[in-house]
Design a protein around this motif. Sequence first.
Motif, PDB file in Angstrom:
ATOM      1  N   LEU A 100      45.666 -31.170 -17.064  1.00  0.00           N
ATOM      2  CA  LEU A 100      44.679 -30.551 -16.091  1.00  0.00           C
ATOM      3  C   LEU A 100      44.275 -29.149 -16.809  1.00  0.00           C
ATOM      4  N   GLY A 101      45.286 -28.371 -17.158  1.00  0.00           N
ATOM      5  CA  GLY A 101      45.078 -27.033 -17.698  1.00  0.00           C
ATOM      6  C   GLY A 101      44.111 -27.177 -19.038  1.00  0.00           C
ATOM      7  N   SER A 102      44.311 -28.001 -19.962  1.00  0.00           N
ATOM      8  CA  SER A 102      43.529 -28.154 -20.973  1.00  0.00           C
ATOM      9  C   SER A 102      41.902 -28.724 -20.557  1.00  0.00           C
ATOM     10  N   GLY A 103      41.828 -29.377 -19.657  1.00  0.00           N
ATOM     11  CA  GLY A 103      40.708 -29.776 -19.214  1.00  0.00           C
ATOM     12  C   GLY A 103      39.908 -28.630 -18.293  1.00  0.00           C
ATOM     13  N   LEU A 104      40.467 -27.728 -17.762  1.00  0.00           N
ATOM     14  CA  LEU A 104      40.032 -26.505 -17.179  1.00  0.00           C
ATOM     15  C   LEU A 104      39.667 -25.429 -18.144  1.00  0.00           C
ATOM     16  N   MET A 105      40.567 -25.321 -19.290  1.00  0.00           N
ATOM     17  CA  MET A 105      40.288 -24.397 -20.293  1.00  0.00           C
ATOM     18  C   MET A 105      38.850 -24.851 -21.261  1.00  0.00           C
ATOM     19  N   LEU A 106      38.634 -26.279 -21.250  1.00  0.00           N
ATOM     20  CA  LEU A 106      37.612 -26.681 -22.134  1.00  0.00           C
ATOM     21  C   LEU A 106      36.087 -26.433 -21.193  1.00  0.00           C
ATOM     22  N   ILE A 107      36.390 -26.660 -19.891  1.00  0.00           N
ATOM     23  CA  ILE A 107      35.233 -26.316 -19.102  1.00  0.00           C
ATOM     24  C   ILE A 107      34.892 -24.714 -19.104  1.00  0.00           C
ATOM     25  N   GLY A 108      36.018 -24.045 -18.964  1.00  0.00           N
ATOM     26  CA  GLY A 108      35.949 -22.441 -19.286  1.00  0.00           C
ATOM     27  C   GLY A 108      35.072 -22.207 -20.431  1.00  0.00           C
ATOM     28  N   LEU A 109      35.575 -22.852 -21.623  1.00  0.00           N
ATOM     29  CA  LEU A 109      35.040 -22.313 -22.896  1.00  0.00           C
ATOM     30  C   LEU A 109      33.561 -22.540 -22.908  1.00  0.00           C
ATOM     31  N   GLY A 110      33.094 -23.821 -22.363  1.00  0.00           N
ATOM     32  CA  GLY A 110      31.796 -24.430 -22.408  1.00  0.00           C
ATOM     33  C   GLY A 110      30.959 -23.666 -21.517  1.00  0.00           C
ATOM     34  N   LEU A 111      31.451 -22.991 -20.476  1.00  0.00           N
ATOM     35  CA  LEU A 111      30.686 -22.158 -19.489  1.00  0.00           C
ATOM     36  C   LEU A 111      30.503 -20.709 -20.368  1.00  0.00           C
ATOM     37  N   GLY A 112      31.416 -20.374 -20.709  1.00  0.00           N
ATOM     38  CA  GLY A 112      31.376 -18.983 -21.905  1.00  0.00           C
ATOM     39  C   GLY A 112      30.290 -19.258 -22.694  1.00  0.00           C
ATOM     40  N   LEU A 113      30.343 -20.413 -23.360  1.00  0.00           N
ATOM     41  CA  LEU A 113      29.527 -20.374 -24.447  1.00  0.00           C
ATOM     42  C   LEU A 113      27.912 -20.714 -23.901  1.00  0.00           C
TER      43      LEU A 113
END
Length: 55
Positions: free
Chosen positions: A28-41
Amino acid sequence: MSATPSRSAAPVAGAGPAVEPVLRILPLGSGLMLIGLGLGLAFVALRMRQGGGVS
């Protein structure tokens, strides 16, 4: 006694029925990190678009 731990015998190829590949799901932590990176980008891209690409 040897210092290395004993290991069980490795399974022999073709000894039993074929095993289906296991689907590995990201934690779950990896998925949330990827979502955060996508939103930041996305936000960085919007700022660059509004500012004409100049920081």
